[in-house]
Design a protein around this motif. Structure first.
Motif, PDB file in Angstrom:
ATOM      1  N   LYS A 211       0.833  -1.212   0.000  1.00  0.00           N
ATOM      2  CA  LYS A 211       0.000   0.000   0.000  1.00  0.00           C
ATOM      3  C   LYS A 211       0.861   1.252   0.000  1.00  0.00           C
ATOM      4  O   LYS A 211       0.581   2.211  -0.702  1.00  0.00           O
ATOM      5  CB  LYS A 211      -0.940   0.021   1.220  1.00  0.00           C
ATOM      6  N   TRP A 212       1.908   1.238   0.806  1.00  0.00           N
ATOM      7  CA  TRP A 212       2.796   2.399   0.877  1.00  0.00           C
ATOM      8  C   TRP A 212       3.428   2.648  -0.490  1.00  0.00           C
ATOM      9  O   TRP A 212       3.494   3.784  -0.952  1.00  0.00           O
ATOM     10  CB  TRP A 212       3.872   2.157   1.934  1.00  0.00           C
ATOM     11  N   GLU A 213       3.856   1.583  -1.143  1.00  0.00           N
ATOM     12  CA  GLU A 213       4.483   1.719  -2.467  1.00  0.00           C
ATOM     13  C   GLU A 213       3.503   2.305  -3.489  1.00  0.00           C
ATOM     14  O   GLU A 213       3.865   3.173  -4.278  1.00  0.00           O
ATOM     15  CB  GLU A 213       5.007   0.375  -2.943  1.00  0.00           C
ATOM     16  N   LYS A 214       2.252   1.851  -3.456  1.00  0.00           N
ATOM     17  CA  LYS A 214       1.245   2.368  -4.387  1.00  0.00           C
ATOM     18  C   LYS A 214       1.001   3.859  -4.144  1.00  0.00           C
ATOM     19  O   LYS A 214       0.779   4.616  -5.076  1.00  0.00           O
ATOM     20  CB  LYS A 214      -0.074   1.611  -4.263  1.00  0.00           C
ATOM     21  N   THR A 215       1.034   4.265  -2.903  1.00  0.00           N
ATOM     22  CA  THR A 215       0.765   5.662  -2.551  1.00  0.00           C
ATOM     23  C   THR A 215       1.970   6.572  -2.753  1.00  0.00           C
ATOM     24  O   THR A 215       1.841   7.663  -3.307  1.00  0.00           O
ATOM     25  CB  THR A 215       0.297   5.763  -1.077  1.00  0.00           C
ATOM     26  N   TYR A 216       3.136   6.123  -2.325  1.00  0.00           N
ATOM     27  CA  TYR A 216       4.290   7.014  -2.290  1.00  0.00           C
ATOM     28  C   TYR A 216       5.456   6.604  -3.202  1.00  0.00           C
ATOM     29  O   TYR A 216       6.418   7.347  -3.328  1.00  0.00           O
ATOM     30  CB  TYR A 216       4.837   7.099  -0.853  1.00  0.00           C
ATOM     31  N   GLY A 217       5.379   5.423  -3.799  1.00  0.00           N
ATOM     32  CA  GLY A 217       6.472   4.947  -4.633  1.00  0.00           C
ATOM     33  C   GLY A 217       6.638   5.805  -5.895  1.00  0.00           C
ATOM     34  O   GLY A 217       5.731   6.517  -6.302  1.00  0.00           O
ATOM     35  N   ASP A 218       7.802   5.698  -6.456  1.00  0.00           N
ATOM     36  CA  ASP A 218       8.098   6.496  -7.656  1.00  0.00           C
ATOM     37  C   ASP A 218       7.350   6.010  -8.866  1.00  0.00           C
ATOM     38  O   ASP A 218       7.112   5.026  -9.224  1.00  0.00           O
ATOM     39  CB  ASP A 218       9.605   6.447  -7.950  1.00  0.00           C
TER      40      ASP A 218
END
Length: 104
Positions: free
Chosen positions: A97-104
């Motif tokens: 979830k973090w990657e989907k929200t804040y990932g490049d």
């Protein structure tokens, strides 16, 4: 005898467990059910068979998954998450979830 220095962060052991190359990819594939070695090799893009075998051995030694050799010809190996491994699901899901929200 040298004393072992305790980590300042209690989450360090979890981070150390998850930091290996392809670790999250492998866990993501196994976490939803039983899976065979050959399936993992095909589904984790770019992984070397030797690396996959080593990571699976590491997970087994850590008690994250169990390994079962099936009586087939040729023999197949099936991996299943243990209760300890299943407990990682929420961590892996939150990282996704973090990657989907804040990932490049």
């Amino acid at each position: 005898m040298q004393s072992v220095k305790k980590s300042i962060c209690p989450a360090r052991s979890v981070l150390n467990l998850l930091k290996g190359k392809y670790t999250l990819e492998i866990l993501s594939e196994i976490i939803d059910g039983n899976i065979h070695y050959g399936t993992l090799l095909r589904s984790v893009e770019g992984i070397n068979p030797r690396i996959l075998a080593q990571r699976l051995r590491d997970f087994e030694q850590e008690g994250i998954l169990s390994r079962k050799v099936l009586p087939t010809s040729p023999p197949q190996v099936e991996y299943k998450m243990t209760n300890k491994g299943i407990a990682l699901r929420s961590i892996v899901d939150e990282m996704k979830k973090w990657e989907k929200t804040y990932g490049d």
